[in-house]
Design a protein around this motif. Structure first.
Motif, mmCIF file in Angstrom:
data_model
loop_
_atom_site.group_PDB
_atom_site.id
_atom_site.type_symbol
_atom_site.label_atom_id
_atom_site.label_comp_id
_atom_site.label_asym_id
_atom_site.label_seq_id
_atom_site.Cartn_x
_atom_site.Cartn_y
_atom_site.Cartn_z
ATOM 1 N N GLY A 99 0.786 -1.232 0.000
ATOM 2 C CA GLY A 99 0.000 0.000 0.000
ATOM 3 C C GLY A 99 0.813 1.274 0.000
ATOM 4 N N LYS A 100 2.089 1.192 -0.369
ATOM 5 C CA LYS A 100 2.954 2.376 -0.375
ATOM 6 C C LYS A 100 3.369 2.783 -1.796
ATOM 7 C CE LYS A 100 4.975 1.226 4.183
ATOM 8 N NZ LYS A 100 3.823 1.675 4.888
ATOM 9 N N GLY A 101 2.765 2.150 -2.802
ATOM 10 C CA GLY A 101 3.097 2.483 -4.183
ATOM 11 C C GLY A 101 4.330 1.769 -4.719
ATOM 12 N N LEU A 102 4.931 0.902 -3.915
ATOM 13 C CA LEU A 102 6.158 0.239 -4.358
ATOM 14 C C LEU A 102 5.895 -0.806 -5.430
ATOM 15 C CD1 LEU A 102 8.111 -0.122 -1.000
ATOM 16 C CD2 LEU A 102 8.274 1.658 -2.728
ATOM 17 N N GLY A 103 4.734 -1.452 -5.392
ATOM 18 C CA GLY A 103 4.402 -2.431 -6.429
ATOM 19 C C GLY A 103 4.406 -1.794 -7.806
ATOM 20 N N THR A 104 3.840 -0.598 -7.902
ATOM 21 C CA THR A 104 3.812 0.115 -9.188
ATOM 22 C C THR A 104 5.225 0.486 -9.617
ATOM 23 O OG1 THR A 104 1.623 0.968 -8.626
ATOM 24 C CG2 THR A 104 2.805 2.090 -10.400
ATOM 25 N N GLY A 133 -5.466 -6.221 -5.233
ATOM 26 C CA GLY A 133 -4.411 -5.219 -5.064
ATOM 27 C C GLY A 133 -3.387 -5.286 -6.183
ATOM 28 N N SER A 134 -2.900 -6.477 -6.485
ATOM 29 C CA SER A 134 -1.913 -6.624 -7.562
ATOM 30 C C SER A 134 -2.528 -6.331 -8.925
ATOM 31 C CB SER A 134 -1.301 -8.027 -7.550
ATOM 32 O OG SER A 134 -0.354 -8.130 -6.519
ATOM 33 N N GLN A 135 -3.802 -6.656 -9.093
ATOM 34 C CA GLN A 135 -4.454 -6.352 -10.370
ATOM 35 C C GLN A 135 -4.532 -4.843 -10.586
ATOM 36 O OE1 GLN A 135 -8.117 -8.662 -10.628
ATOM 37 N NE2 GLN A 135 -7.054 -10.440 -9.801
ATOM 38 N N ILE A 139 -2.828 -2.623 -13.716
ATOM 39 C CA ILE A 139 -3.583 -1.672 -14.547
ATOM 40 C C ILE A 139 -2.937 -0.288 -14.475
ATOM 41 C CG2 ILE A 139 -5.808 -0.471 -14.742
ATOM 42 C CD1 ILE A 139 -7.059 -3.286 -13.961
ATOM 43 N N LYS A 140 -2.552 0.129 -13.283
ATOM 44 C CA LYS A 140 -1.893 1.426 -13.104
ATOM 45 C C LYS A 140 -0.549 1.481 -13.850
ATOM 46 C CE LYS A 140 -2.029 2.972 -8.876
ATOM 47 N NZ LYS A 140 -1.689 3.266 -7.471
ATOM 48 N N SER A 141 0.061 0.303 -14.040
ATOM 49 C CA SER A 141 1.368 0.215 -14.702
ATOM 50 C C SER A 141 1.258 0.021 -16.213
ATOM 51 C CB SER A 141 2.173 -0.935 -14.088
ATOM 52 O OG SER A 141 2.356 -0.722 -12.710
ATOM 53 N N GLY A 142 0.044 0.129 -16.758
ATOM 54 C CA GLY A 142 -0.121 0.059 -18.212
ATOM 55 C C GLY A 142 -0.536 -1.294 -18.750
ATOM 56 N N PHE A 143 -0.892 -2.235 -17.876
ATOM 57 C CA PHE A 143 -1.340 -3.551 -18.320
ATOM 58 C C PHE A 143 -2.855 -3.557 -18.478
ATOM 59 C CE2 PHE A 143 2.790 -4.440 -16.709
ATOM 60 C CZ PHE A 143 3.233 -5.601 -17.312
ATOM 61 N N GLN A 144 -3.320 -4.449 -19.323
ATOM 62 C CA GLN A 144 -4.762 -4.636 -19.506
ATOM 63 C C GLN A 144 -5.076 -6.111 -19.293
ATOM 64 O OE1 GLN A 144 -6.307 -3.278 -23.258
ATOM 65 N NE2 GLN A 144 -8.255 -4.298 -22.964
ATOM 66 N N ARG A 145 -6.141 -6.370 -18.556
ATOM 67 C CA ARG A 145 -6.561 -7.759 -18.359
ATOM 68 C C ARG A 145 -7.174 -8.254 -19.654
ATOM 69 N NH1 ARG A 145 -9.939 -10.287 -13.320
ATOM 70 N NH2 ARG A 145 -10.013 -12.416 -14.136
ATOM 71 N N TYR A 158 -5.068 -12.789 -16.182
ATOM 72 C CA TYR A 158 -3.988 -12.709 -17.177
ATOM 73 C C TYR A 158 -3.960 -11.306 -17.752
ATOM 74 C CZ TYR A 158 -1.440 -14.684 -21.294
ATOM 75 O OH TYR A 158 -0.546 -15.001 -22.286
ATOM 76 N N PHE A 159 -2.794 -10.672 -17.677
ATOM 77 C CA PHE A 159 -2.634 -9.281 -18.106
ATOM 78 C C PHE A 159 -1.536 -9.169 -19.145
ATOM 79 C CE2 PHE A 159 -4.580 -9.092 -14.010
ATOM 80 C CZ PHE A 159 -5.350 -7.944 -13.997
ATOM 81 N N VAL A 160 -1.685 -8.228 -20.073
ATOM 82 C CA VAL A 160 -0.635 -7.955 -21.062
ATOM 83 C C VAL A 160 -0.382 -6.451 -21.072
ATOM 84 C CG1 VAL A 160 -2.210 -7.766 -23.050
ATOM 85 C CG2 VAL A 160 0.183 -8.418 -23.418
ATOM 86 N N LEU A 161 0.886 -6.081 -21.224
ATOM 87 C CA LEU A 161 1.260 -4.676 -21.299
ATOM 88 C C LEU A 161 0.732 -4.097 -22.594
ATOM 89 C CD1 LEU A 161 2.939 -2.337 -20.006
ATOM 90 C CD2 LEU A 161 4.798 -3.072 -21.510
ATOM 91 N N GLN A 162 0.070 -2.950 -22.490
ATOM 92 C CA GLN A 162 -0.459 -2.280 -23.668
ATOM 93 C C GLN A 162 0.632 -1.421 -24.306
ATOM 94 O OE1 GLN A 162 -3.784 -2.873 -24.934
ATOM 95 N NE2 GLN A 162 -3.087 -4.496 -23.575
ATOM 96 N N GLU A 163 0.798 -1.568 -25.609
ATOM 97 C CA GLU A 163 1.773 -0.740 -26.329
ATOM 98 C C GLU A 163 1.246 0.683 -26.395
ATOM 99 O OE1 GLU A 163 4.720 -1.949 -27.334
ATOM 100 O OE2 GLU A 163 4.121 -3.868 -26.485
#
Length: 164
Positions: A99-104, A133-135, A139-145, A158-163
């Motif tokens: 919850g400190k933004g480190l995951g992003t 939380g991880s999902q 999403i915040k990091s540019g991935f789309q489910r 399952y997530f993939v990074l959006q170009e």
């Protein structure tokens, strides 16, 4: 991989870091969404990480607090076992760093590392269906489910990074 900003350092594990690595996975809250592994399997994971550094460019790395060198967690980038034409990223943080933004921050550093390899492969991530939380971090990091990934024993988001 080496990454540093104002809050974290991501670096190769040293052999003496094994206790930190092992203790991270002893916390039941940390491993709630992860498949069960024995202590021997964690030791093998750690030893493989150390040997992977010589092979490059994929492995597991330690995440440390810049201020006090406290162990924050572990992250990885690897060929995705379910789809070898993709690169999978992931991370596990100690509960006191949730919850400190480190995951992003970690996600974005892993994406930057993978893109720098110029492998022309999709970058993907999977989470337990209940790990909201991880999902949100993905999403915040540019991935789309995109769909659910069916494994023998479980279903994963399952997530993939959006170009861009």
């Amino acid at each position: 991989m080496y990454y540093k900003n104002d809050t974290i350092i991501i670096r190769e594990f040293a052999p003496q870091d094994f206790t930190l690595f092992f203790d991270l996975f002893e916390d039941e809250n940390v491993t709630r969404y992860l498949p069960y592994k024995t202590p021997e399997e964690y030791k093998e994971m750690f030893e493989k990480a150390l040997s992977d550094y010589k092979e490059g460019p994929f492995s597991r790395w330690g995440i440390f607090n810049v201020q006090n060198n406290d162990f924050v967690g572990m992250c990885l980038a690897r060929v995705f076992l379910d789809h070898p034409e993709q690169i999978e990223i992931g991370y596990t943080l100690a509960e006191n760093y949730w919850g400190k933004g480190l995951g992003t921050t970690v996600c974005k550093a892993l994406v930057e590392h993978c893109l720098s390899l110029n492998q022309q492969k999709d970058i993907v991530a999977v989470t337990d269906l209940a790990n909201i939380g991880s999902q949100k971090v993905l999403i915040k990091s540019g991935f789309q489910r995109i769909e659910n990934l069916q494994r023998e024993d479980r279903v994963l988001a399952y997530f993939v990074l959006q170009e861009n």
